[in-house]
Design a protein around this motif. Sequence first.
Motif, PDB file in Angstrom:
ATOM      1  N   ASP C 103       3.322  11.219   5.019  1.00  5.88           N
ATOM      2  CA  ASP C 103       4.543  11.557   5.809  1.00  5.88           C
ATOM      3  C   ASP C 103       4.710  12.527   6.617  1.00  5.88           C
ATOM      4  OD1 ASP C 103       4.988  11.966   3.566  1.00  5.88           O
ATOM      5  OD2 ASP C 103       6.822  10.338   3.043  1.00  5.88           O
ATOM      6  N   ASN C 130       3.652   6.585   3.807  1.00  7.38           N
ATOM      7  CA  ASN C 130       4.462   6.787   3.420  1.00  7.38           C
ATOM      8  C   ASN C 130       5.354   7.159   2.009  1.00  7.38           C
ATOM      9  OD1 ASN C 130       7.915   7.324   3.305  1.00  7.38           O
ATOM     10  ND2 ASN C 130       7.940   5.459   4.972  1.00  7.38           N
ATOM     11  N   ALA C 132       8.121   8.813   1.390  1.00  6.82           N
ATOM     12  CA  ALA C 132       9.134   9.255   1.599  1.00  6.82           C
ATOM     13  C   ALA C 132       9.791  11.166   0.611  1.00  6.82           C
ATOM     14  CB  ALA C 132      10.184   8.577   0.213  1.00  6.82           C
ATOM     15  N   THR C 144      10.946  11.111   6.335  1.00  5.27           N
ATOM     16  CA  THR C 144      10.538  10.089   5.865  1.00  5.27           C
ATOM     17  C   THR C 144      11.426   9.525   4.498  1.00  5.27           C
ATOM     18  OG1 THR C 144       8.819  10.296   4.187  1.00  5.27           O
ATOM     19  CG2 THR C 144       9.001   8.802   6.778  1.00  5.27           C
ATOM     20  N   PRO C 166      15.779   9.476   8.878  1.00  4.35           N
ATOM     21  CA  PRO C 166      14.483   8.924   8.596  1.00  4.35           C
ATOM     22  C   PRO C 166      13.576   8.687   9.753  1.00  4.35           C
ATOM     23  CG  PRO C 166      15.840   8.079   7.403  1.00  4.35           C
ATOM     24  CD  PRO C 166      16.501   9.022   8.009  1.00  4.35           C
ATOM     25  N   HIS C 168      11.049   5.485  11.470  1.00  6.58           N
ATOM     26  CA  HIS C 168      10.563   4.878  11.471  1.00  6.58           C
ATOM     27  C   HIS C 168       9.025   4.758  12.225  1.00  6.58           C
ATOM     28  CE1 HIS C 168      14.630   5.060  10.006  1.00  6.58           C
ATOM     29  NE2 HIS C 168      14.120   3.773   9.340  1.00  6.58           N
ATOM     30  N   GLU C 217       1.369   1.655   8.304  1.00  6.90           N
ATOM     31  CA  GLU C 217       2.323   1.814   7.232  1.00  6.90           C
ATOM     32  C   GLU C 217       2.320   2.088   5.878  1.00  6.90           C
ATOM     33  OE1 GLU C 217       5.834   3.124   9.221  1.00  6.90           O
ATOM     34  OE2 GLU C 217       7.215   4.222   7.043  1.00  6.90           O
ATOM     35  N   TYR C 245      12.871   0.168   5.271  1.00  4.01           N
ATOM     36  CA  TYR C 245      11.565   0.453   5.934  1.00  4.01           C
ATOM     37  C   TYR C 245      11.484  -1.275   6.160  1.00  4.01           C
ATOM     38  CZ  TYR C 245      11.632   5.797   5.885  1.00  4.01           C
ATOM     39  OH  TYR C 245      11.882   6.803   6.238  1.00  4.01           O
TER      40      TYR C 245
END
Lengths: 365, 187, 263
Positions: C103, C130, C132, C144, C166, C168, C217, C245
């Motif tokens: 990410d 992802n 985060a 993210t 964040p 998307h 993703e 998400y």
Amino acid sequence: MAERVLIDGNEAIARGAISAGCKHFFGYPITPQNEIPEFMSRELPKIGGVFVQSECEAASVYMVYGGALAGARVMTSTASPGFSLMQEGISYIAEAEVPAVIVNVMRMGPGIGTGGQHGQTDYRQVTKGGGHGAYRCIVLAPYSAQECFDHMQLAFYLADKYRVLVLVLTDFIIGRMAEPVELRTLEFDPLPGKDWALKGKALKDGKRKFFVSAAFNYGGAPPRYYQHMAEVYQKIKDSEIRYEAYREEDATLLVVSYGSSARMAKRAVDMARAEGRRAGLFRPVTLWPFPEEAVQQAACRAGKVLVVEDSPGELVEDVKFAVQGKVPVHLLGIWGRYTPKGGIMTGGSGIIYPENILEEVRGLA
Amino acid sequence: MEKGRTGYFELIVAGRGGQGALTIGRLLADAGMSGYRHVTYFPNYGAAMRGGESECTVILSDQEITGLAMLEPAAVILMGAAPLEEFERRIKPGGLLIFDGSLAAQKVNREDIKVIDLPATRIAAELGDSRAANFVFLGAYLAATGAVLPELCEEVLEKKLRGGKNKTLLSIDKQALREGAKLAGVG
Amino acid sequence: MKGEVVTREKVYGSPKLRVPLPFRFFCPGCHYGVIVRLICEVLEELGIEGRAVGLAGVGCSFGPIPVAIDIDFTACPHGRAPAMATAIKRIHPEAVVFTVQGDGDLGAIGLGCFMNALLRGEKLTTIFLNNACYGTTGGQMAPTTILGMRTTTTPEGRDPRTTGYPLHAAELVATMKGVAYSARCTVHTPGNFRRAKKAVKTAFQKQMDGIGYGFVEFLSACPTNWRLSPPDCLKFISEKMITEYPPAEFKNIDVSELPVEWR
């Protein structure tokens, strides 16, 4: 005999690349090199090649990196600010030891400079490397349209031979000036195959190639990596140094200059000779490797050196280093430009004319 | 060989973007390709697409051309109101200046150069298009120096404009070349 | 029982393409290993391992992923995999070229590079991981990182007033014209793994059919930087990550939806 055409340095670069078998070009518009991507976008599709206009020079250089990893002869061209943006990618290409060619049609100044006018102010960055990690690139500095054409063929050959990045350094003047160019194909020694290319293992010998980092390639040992690179660079120094010496055998003043300035300096040497002054020209063609020994010998023979460059003084550092204090080294830099009254753009930015160099020569020889 | 051909010619054409200074410089260089071993054409102009200063240097030579630009040219064509004072000063003694006196603010003072003063813009306008003034100047230069035959320039011009929409333009340009030669008052 | 013949059948094992690594690259509970396995299975099942070229971005994918999958592979400078992949695909159109990017790599430093590859409608596939946060560098905030989440550079939790919102990616990608497929998946349950595998297969198929860019993703656990046990990570994904998400297929166009002259 090969066809003879009147083309400018930029077009000669593009045509030279195509004649070297480069069919993939990745570039981004920037003055004063736009004729190169424009030519490529027009001509490459005709020969089954690919032109991609990237979104910025950073993307261009990584497309070149990807293309080089894919085993193709690939290139990009740019001008000074764009070349700065490419430094990270150049460092990575050097690390991966993949062959590619990048042309820098340099322009004046740091930052925006004059927005695309002449100047030779990238010498230090191009020859010493603006990226991280103590790598080297071969640097060729053509001074005529014919050399632009020929040097592109040489550049691709040297890149493949040593698996290094070759930089071709020209400028606004060399890029814009049109001269007759013989579209000749140069002959080079055969090159090894690119069995390391990434294209899918079934499309070559079935063995996969992967690349993570140079240190990884050399058993995780940075000294071994640098030892290997030092050997490669030494081989290049041993056999690839190129320069032109002009009327310098009996010279009492050696003028050292490259690229467009060398054109002006060569004329100045002729003018000085016509006055009975024994000036000669030494023109490095490879800026790296720099012809250190040859410069030193010629300088010591003459006893005095005048460096001419359209910059505040960068080439002069290499010349001084080569001469090692044995003879005096003078500089005619960007302050030597004749600046006309009137205009602020073209005329106003001035040029170091042969007559300006002659003045300096008169004071020294 | 053509009359008056000496094996080396140098010319600066100066003007503003859009006046065609670069067009005639390039035309001369192209035409020079058949008669000279060495040719350089160096256009120098600003970042602006239109209206900025533009200037080009053309050298035709039988020998290697070591320089590519010069402070003191043998000949200068000044388009429109290009800086007369600057270029008058720089021309080599015995050199040639071609300009349109009707558009210049000052007079030419030098007596050691040859001056061709011709109202190129008016002549071109009379021929049908004032934008052909550059060809009037080129015609005068060719007649005065014999650097290349005007027919060669016309040939190159025809090739360049071939397939173009404007047939009248080609004819006006050619007439302008001839008119310029006539008015150069050679001899 | 005595005298009974026992036959053994291998019902589970490593994919053939999975190269055993000399030492452990991924942290315990990290989902990257599962995703690598998934990629290997997809390449094998599509029969494209011989013409696959992978490009890994900077992050936890940089070293191990190129080593771990037995195909042509290169690690890439931070964020630049789509540009490099562009050139490889243009030079070898018969190759199946994909990037694996984290990410930070795709969503921060390489967002422009990625977006422009989408805009050009490159025939590529991107696997976006992802988790985060920035895994390799020590769990800093990523594009993210979900609001309120603590990272080493948002010690009080991500606050949109100072650090924005964040990214998307799957939804954004779906809006781009050159994209043929965009989906978000997880591998935190067997059912989700199966769905994810189908998504990755489709994303490769879009490239092979020349329809357009394929994008998948993955929500991926990072126990080390989330400072959670592997089981708690699964809970965090199903309770927090999925809320922010949502896994879904956001775009899936086939050749009939392309303008006639481009088919």
